[in-house]
Design an enzyme around this catalytic site. Structure first.
Site, PDB file in Angstrom:
ATOM      1  N   ASN A   1      43.918   5.370 -36.986  1.00 44.17           N
ATOM      2  CA  ASN A   1      43.668   3.978 -36.625  1.00 44.17           C
ATOM      3  C   ASN A   1      44.644   2.977 -37.235  1.00 44.17           C
ATOM      4  O   ASN A   1      44.942   1.952 -36.628  1.00 44.17           O
ATOM      5  CB  ASN A   1      42.220   3.596 -36.974  1.00 44.17           C
TER       6      ASN A   1
ATOM      7  N   CYS B   1      37.038   1.660 -40.297  1.00 39.23           N
ATOM      8  CA  CYS B   1      35.861   2.165 -41.004  1.00 39.23           C
ATOM      9  C   CYS B   1      35.021   1.043 -41.590  1.00 39.23           C
ATOM     10  O   CYS B   1      33.870   1.278 -41.976  1.00 39.23           O
ATOM     11  CB  CYS B   1      36.283   3.148 -42.088  1.00 39.23           C
TER      12      CYS B   1
ATOM     13  N   GLU C   1      40.872   3.089 -53.376  1.00 35.28           N
ATOM     14  CA  GLU C   1      42.241   2.720 -53.084  1.00 35.28           C
ATOM     15  C   GLU C   1      42.481   1.333 -53.669  1.00 35.28           C
ATOM     16  O   GLU C   1      41.552   0.602 -53.973  1.00 35.28           O
ATOM     17  CB  GLU C   1      42.481   2.690 -51.569  1.00 35.28           C
TER      18      GLU C   1
END
Length: 476
Positions: free
Chosen positions: A128, A244, A434
């Site tokens: 994506n 997401c 992250e």
């Protein structure tokens, strides 16, 4: 028109060389040589900054390529990719300024702790956001001194950065299984993430996993209606809903529910009228990535329709010519913004689409009464990645945010992302983070070095545990 053929097998290139059949991961020799792993942090940081400058200079051409491979509007890709150099600059700064520590140990000991790179790490990205997700993982991994399996660059020594094209079940599995891989960082669906984590765990490799989501958005009655509708539309339909953290479960306080859903429906229908070629400047939303993904969306929507919910708009694959530019929509996997609400005798919350990730431009809009109702409904999910709260009441925003079981909570906005801001989920949405210092540190390991600087006379007296005279000696 560019077409792509999916194959069962791909050539395997590591460090620019065809290495099909080799079991050792790319980059191990480079890591062991120290050409990158033991490079002075200041020099490594300078190269990271050079990567940022090089990336910034090529945003325009990379945006075209990204739009071609994902179908996302060129306008969106230019904006998104324009921010990617920030990740290399940020982690360059962390690399240059990272400090060790000295521990307050007893006795004549100097105990300093330093960080060292892990080794060869594997980064597995999803379809994506190809460049964005790769950059979010690459920047901290390289800054920490690791060798990374992902595309060769002339500003990096050979083997430090490599690419492994191939199918996940074949190439990805082989990569994760290799005992030389010290860390796996994956973005993808929860089922695949579980498999990858279990394989990596067998080698005691660390794992960061950013997985599925079913983001709730709580809209309270005191909001500015126009701002909230625009914010929800952006949260839900950017990237055709293929993120997401996309807003998919929209919880609206009952006093404004009807006005809100009507305004959101009007906005959605406006987006649908402006869907066309991704290269048209006015194109608002692109197609889904594949026939398979279209099938997932169609199945969940049709199942909800069969259960008796109301599809307020959208809900069917687009075809014919685009009113925006005459683009033949049947040549792509175009699916319009779709709003699903309670039916005459069916609650959306009882359907599969309330719980399962569609990964498309489909949202469920439901009413709630009290603040606690909103929190309960928002947390009614196995996922816990993104979420948002829309309210003019600052105290309410903090109360609700603190009770949402999600790793990300936006207040009166959505999708805000910065290289310094931790990004990751709770529950089945993944492990690890992250971005930020936490991500940087996850790509390194600590080493504790203890130095005895006591005078030799003191060591003779205190450090002979097995002395013949029975004199008390130091223990530990």
């Amino acid at each position: 028109m560019t077409t792509y053929t999916v194959r069962d097998r791909y050539p395997l290139y590591l460090g620019g060389k065809d290495v099909a059949g080799q079991g050792e991961p790319a980059g191990q020799a480079a890591f062991d040589s120290g050409v990158w792993s033991r490079m002075a942090p200041a020099d490594r940081a300078s190269i990271m900054s050079a990567i940022a400058r090089g990336l910034a200079a090529r945003v325009s051409e990379l945006a075209v390529l990204e739009s071609m491979q994902t179908g996302r509007p060129l306008r969106e890709m230019r904006t998104q990719l324009g921010r990617l150099p920030e990740w290399f600059e940020y982690f360059s700064a962390l690399c240059r300024t990272e400090e060790g520590s000295v521990q307050p140990t007893r006795g004549s000991l100097l105990n300093y702790v330093r960080r060292e790179p892990l080794g060869v790490v594997a980064l597995i990205t999803s379809f994506n956001h190809p460049l964005l997700i790769s950059t979010k993982k690459l920047a901290p991994a390289l800054a920490a001194g690791n060798s990374v399996v992902l595309k060769p660059s002339e500003v990096l020594p050979d083997g430090v950065l490599s690419v492994l094209p191939g199918l996940g079940a074949i190439t990805g599995k082989a990569l994760v299984e290799d005992p030389r891989i010290q860390k796996v960082d994956v973005t993808g669906g929860t089922p695949g993430g579980r498999i990858i984590a279990s394989i990596a765990g067998g080698n005691l490799a660390s794992v960061t996993a950013e997985l599925g989501g079913k983001a709730p958005i709580c809209v309270f009655a005191n909001v500015d209606l126009e701002l909230a509708v625009n914010g929800v539309a952006f949260a839900s339909f950017i990237a055709s809903g293929q993120t997401c953290v996309a807003g998919t479960r929209i919880l609206v306080q009952r006093p404004i529910f009807e006005n809100f859903i009507k305004a959101l429906q009007k906005k959605s229908e406006s987006i649908e009228r402006r869907m066309g070629s991704p290269f048209h400047a006015g194109s608002m939303m692109g197609p889904l990535i594949s026939a398979r993904q279209l099938g997932v969306v169609e199945e969940l929507v049709e199942a909800a329709r069969a259960d008796g919910v109301e599809v307020r708009c959208g809900g069917k694959r687009m075809s014919g010519l685009s009113p925006l530019d005459g683009h033949d929509l049947s040549t792509g996997f175009f699916y319009p913004p779709t709003i699903i609400a309670d039916g005459p005798s069916t609650l959306v919350t009882s359907t599969r689409i309330w719980r399962e990730e569609a990964f498309g431009p489909v949202i469920c809009v439901v009413a709630f009464d009290t603040e606690q109702d909103a929190i309960r409904m928002a947390n009614d999910s196995e996922f816990g990645l993104g979420s948002a709260v829309w309210t003019r009441d600052g105290a309410q925003a903090i109360r609700v945010a603190n009770q949402l079981e999600c790793g990300l909570v936006w207040i009166n906005t959505h999708h805000r992302n910065d290289p310094s801001s931790a990004w990751g989920g709770f529950k089945n949405s993944g492990i690890g983070r992250e971005n930020g210092v936490e991500a940087f540190h996850s790509y390194s390991k600590t080493k504790s070095v203890i130095v005895n600087y006591a005078p030799e006379e003191e060591s003779r007296a205190m450090d002979d545990w097995f002395n013949d005279a029975g004199v008390e000696a130091r223990y530990g």
